[in-house]
Design an enzyme around this catalytic site. Structure first.
Site, PDB file in Angstrom:
ATOM      1  CB  SER A 124     -10.363   8.031  -4.138  1.00 33.32           C
ATOM      2  OG  SER A 124     -10.310   6.957  -3.225  1.00 33.32           O
ATOM      3  CG  HIS A 145     -10.775   4.795  -8.407  1.00 36.61           C
ATOM      4  ND1 HIS A 145     -12.437   5.650  -8.559  1.00 36.61           N
ATOM      5  CD2 HIS A 145     -10.692   4.550  -6.951  1.00 36.61           C
ATOM      6  CE1 HIS A 145     -12.547   5.650  -7.266  1.00 36.61           C
ATOM      7  NE2 HIS A 145     -11.908   5.312  -6.459  1.00 36.61           N
ATOM      8  CD  GLU A 157     -13.778   6.402 -11.965  1.00 34.20           C
ATOM      9  OE1 GLU A 157     -14.888   7.245 -12.331  1.00 34.20           O
ATOM     10  OE2 GLU A 157     -13.305   6.622 -11.227  1.00 34.20           O
ATOM     11  CG  ASN A 196     -14.709   9.266  -5.821  1.00 32.30           C
ATOM     12  OD1 ASN A 196     -15.806   8.650  -5.463  1.00 32.30           O
ATOM     13  ND2 ASN A 196     -13.650   8.605  -5.794  1.00 32.30           N
TER      14      ASN A 196
HETATM   15  N1  LIG Z   1     -12.358   3.555   1.264  1.00 30.82           N
HETATM   16  C1  LIG Z   1     -13.026   3.344  -0.211  1.00 30.82           C
HETATM   17  O1  LIG Z   1     -14.153   3.317  -0.194  1.00 30.82           O
HETATM   18  C2  LIG Z   1     -12.077   3.759  -1.305  1.00 30.82           C
HETATM   19  C3  LIG Z   1     -12.712   3.536  -2.496  1.00 30.82           C
HETATM   20  C4  LIG Z   1     -11.675   3.526  -3.493  1.00 30.82           C
HETATM   21  C5  LIG Z   1     -10.540   3.737  -3.504  1.00 30.82           C
HETATM   22  N2  LIG Z   1      -9.954   3.982  -2.495  1.00 30.82           N
HETATM   23  C6  LIG Z   1      -8.591   4.246  -2.154  1.00 30.82           C
HETATM   24  O2  LIG Z   1      -7.739   3.064  -1.758  1.00 30.82           O
HETATM   25  C7  LIG Z   1      -6.726   3.567  -0.933  1.00 30.82           C
HETATM   26  C8  LIG Z   1      -6.971   2.944   0.399  1.00 30.82           C
HETATM   27  O3  LIG Z   1      -8.094   3.209   0.983  1.00 30.82           O
HETATM   28  P1  LIG Z   1      -8.815   2.404   2.179  1.00 30.82           P
HETATM   29  O4  LIG Z   1     -10.152   2.844   2.378  1.00 30.82           O
HETATM   30  O5  LIG Z   1      -8.488   0.901   2.125  1.00 30.82           O
HETATM   31  O6  LIG Z   1      -8.007   2.781   3.576  1.00 30.82           O
HETATM   32  P2  LIG Z   1      -7.654   2.027   4.749  1.00 30.82           P
HETATM   33  O7  LIG Z   1      -7.069   2.999   5.600  1.00 30.82           O
HETATM   34  O8  LIG Z   1      -8.645   1.120   5.173  1.00 30.82           O
HETATM   35  O9  LIG Z   1      -6.395   0.982   4.328  1.00 30.82           O
HETATM   36  C9  LIG Z   1      -5.057   1.467   4.152  1.00 30.82           C
HETATM   37  C10 LIG Z   1      -4.214   0.422   4.683  1.00 30.82           C
HETATM   38  O10 LIG Z   1      -2.779   0.856   4.269  1.00 30.82           O
HETATM   39  C11 LIG Z   1      -1.852   0.562   5.041  1.00 30.82           C
HETATM   40  N3  LIG Z   1      -0.615   1.082   4.806  1.00 30.82           N
HETATM   41  C12 LIG Z   1      -0.286   2.401   5.088  1.00 30.82           C
HETATM   42  N4  LIG Z   1       1.010   2.714   4.604  1.00 30.82           N
HETATM   43  C13 LIG Z   1       1.482   1.398   4.277  1.00 30.82           C
HETATM   44  C14 LIG Z   1       2.640   1.090   3.561  1.00 30.82           C
HETATM   45  N5  LIG Z   1       3.819   1.924   3.236  1.00 30.82           N
HETATM   46  N6  LIG Z   1       2.904  -0.386   3.153  1.00 30.82           N
HETATM   47  C15 LIG Z   1       1.805  -1.281   3.491  1.00 30.82           C
HETATM   48  N7  LIG Z   1       0.730  -0.527   4.049  1.00 30.82           N
HETATM   49  C16 LIG Z   1       0.400   0.476   4.446  1.00 30.82           C
HETATM   50  C17 LIG Z   1      -2.542   0.755   6.502  1.00 30.82           C
HETATM   51  O11 LIG Z   1      -1.972   0.133   7.610  1.00 30.82           O
HETATM   52  C18 LIG Z   1      -4.124   0.588   6.121  1.00 30.82           C
HETATM   53  O12 LIG Z   1      -4.338  -0.740   6.678  1.00 30.82           O
HETATM   54  C19 LIG Z   1      -6.725   5.251  -0.834  1.00 30.82           C
HETATM   55  O13 LIG Z   1      -5.830   5.569  -1.987  1.00 30.82           O
HETATM   56  C20 LIG Z   1      -8.066   5.556  -1.116  1.00 30.82           C
HETATM   57  O14 LIG Z   1      -8.202   6.702  -1.644  1.00 30.82           O
HETATM   58  C21 LIG Z   1     -10.540   3.967  -1.125  1.00 30.82           C
END
Ligand SMILES: NC(=O)c1ccc[n+]([C@@H]2O[C@H](COP(=O)([O-])OP(=O)(O)OC[C@H]3O[C@@H](n4cnc5c(N)ncnc54)[C@H](O)[C@@H]3O)[C@@H](O)[C@H]2O)c1
Length: 293
Positions: A124, A145, A157, A196
């Site tokens: 993000s 993104h 994005e 964001n």
């Molecule tokens: N939550 C949102 O609304 C949102 C929106 C856009 C982008 N993002 C981005 O997406 C990414 C993930 O966010 P999220 O909300 O899905 O997080 P989340 O915590 O729901 O999921 C992340 C997952 O990554 C896994 N993980 C951690 N280390 C790992 C590895 N080495 N190999 C494989 N899996 C691994 C964890 O077990 C977890 O299930 C972040 O970078 C976040 O900034 C999030």
């Protein structure tokens, strides 16, 4: 839209909030998708999501039975990163928003993936120039993104880092379109990209107003939805994206800049410590327990 030439297999790393829906979006577009996570519970939950989701879409007439059946066949889940990434044409990383975790992962991916593979991050906030140098293929690293929920939200994005080749950006834009998304291209990197940055300005003001005791989070959400026409207020949105994410993003930014304005607000710290992270924990600013909205 047809699949992009040269991209057949997509690996999605991280099956959490974002990853499982990005993976299913790609499978619905006809790509061979392998979704991987280090957490078996999360992986099982992601796998269990597929069938009922597709069935519901078919029942609602939003999806043909054939497309649903094909998507189911197109997607696989594994906790084995090597098996998931070794033949990928494109990797979309969606692991925790922590730079050290992303660094370790990109080092691994760079070794595992074929040389032609593009490595995109769904981060993000973290621009890909912070990640690309740990790989031997910086020209093939960029930000891609998605928005939450990734199966529904159209916008993606795409950010071109100074190291990213035009060819990589072009391919990613086309992949987004083939997934039925609408990509916007950022020609230069900037922290928080477009959306964001704007959301953060609203969220920070909302948290300030709550911390000052000016109004409750329900009232602030009401004001934002009714007056500004946002589909949900900043607190409801934090519950959806994860209060833990708000906390980590603030801490990362504070550690990086040393500027106290980026420290997570006291209300966010309290929620983070209590483990009340929003929908994913059943409670955040709002209670999602049984019988509650
Ligand atoms: N939550 C949102 O609304 C949102 C929106 C856009 C982008 N993002 C981005 O997406 C990414 C993930 O966010 P999220 O909300 O899905 O997080 P989340 O915590 O729901 O999921 C992340 C997952 O990554 C896994 N993980 C951690 N280390 C790992 C590895 N080495 N190999 C494989 N899996 C691994 C964890 O077990 C977890 O299930 C972040 O970078 C976040 O900034 C999030």
């Amino acid at each position: 839209m047809a699949k992009v030439v040269g991209i057949d297999r997509i690996c999605v790393v991280g099956a959490g909030n974002m990853g499982h829906q990005i993976a299913l979006s790609a499978a619905l577009a006809g790509y061979q998708v392998k979704c991987t996570d280090v957490n078996e519970e999360i992986l099982a939950k992601a796998k269990a999501f597929v069938e009922p989701y597709l069935q519901e879409r078919v029942a609602k007439g939003k999806l043909s039975a054939e497309t649903a059946e094909a998507a189911k066949k197109n997607i696989a889940f594994t906790d084995d990163l090597e098996a998931a990434a070794q033949d990928a044409d494109l990797v979309i990383e969606a692991v925790l928003e922590k730079l050290d975790i992303k660094h370790k992962l990109f080092v691994q991916l760079d070794k595992i993936c074929p040389p032609h593979a593009i490595l995109a991050t769904n981060s993000s906030y973290i621009v890909s120039s912070k990640i690309a140098p740990v790989t031997q293929r910086p020209d093939k690293v960029c930000n891609m993104h998605f928005f939450n929920p990734a199966l529904i939200m159209k916008l993606v994005e795409v950010v071109k880092g100074p190291h990213t080749s035009l060819e990589t950006v072009q391919t990613i834009m086309e992949v987004c379109e083939s997934m039925g998304k609408t990509p916007v291209l950022l020609q230069k990197e900037i922290y928080g990209f477009l959306v964001n940055r704007i959301v953060a300005a609203v969220k920070n003001e909302a948290l300030y107003l709550k911390d000052m005791g000016i109004a409750s989070h329900e009232e602030i959400d009401l004001a934002v939805t009714l007056a500004l026409g946002h589909p949900m207020g900043p607190f409801r949105l934090m519950d959806l994206t994860g209060i833990d994410l708000t906390y980590h993003v603030g801490m990362e930014r504070y550690m990086e800049t040393g500027d106290p304005q980026f420290k997570p607000s006291p209300a966010v710290v309290e929620k983070y410590i209590k483990g009340e992270w929003g929908r994913k924990t059943g409670i955040g600013w709002y209670d999602y327990g049984e019988g509650k909205k």
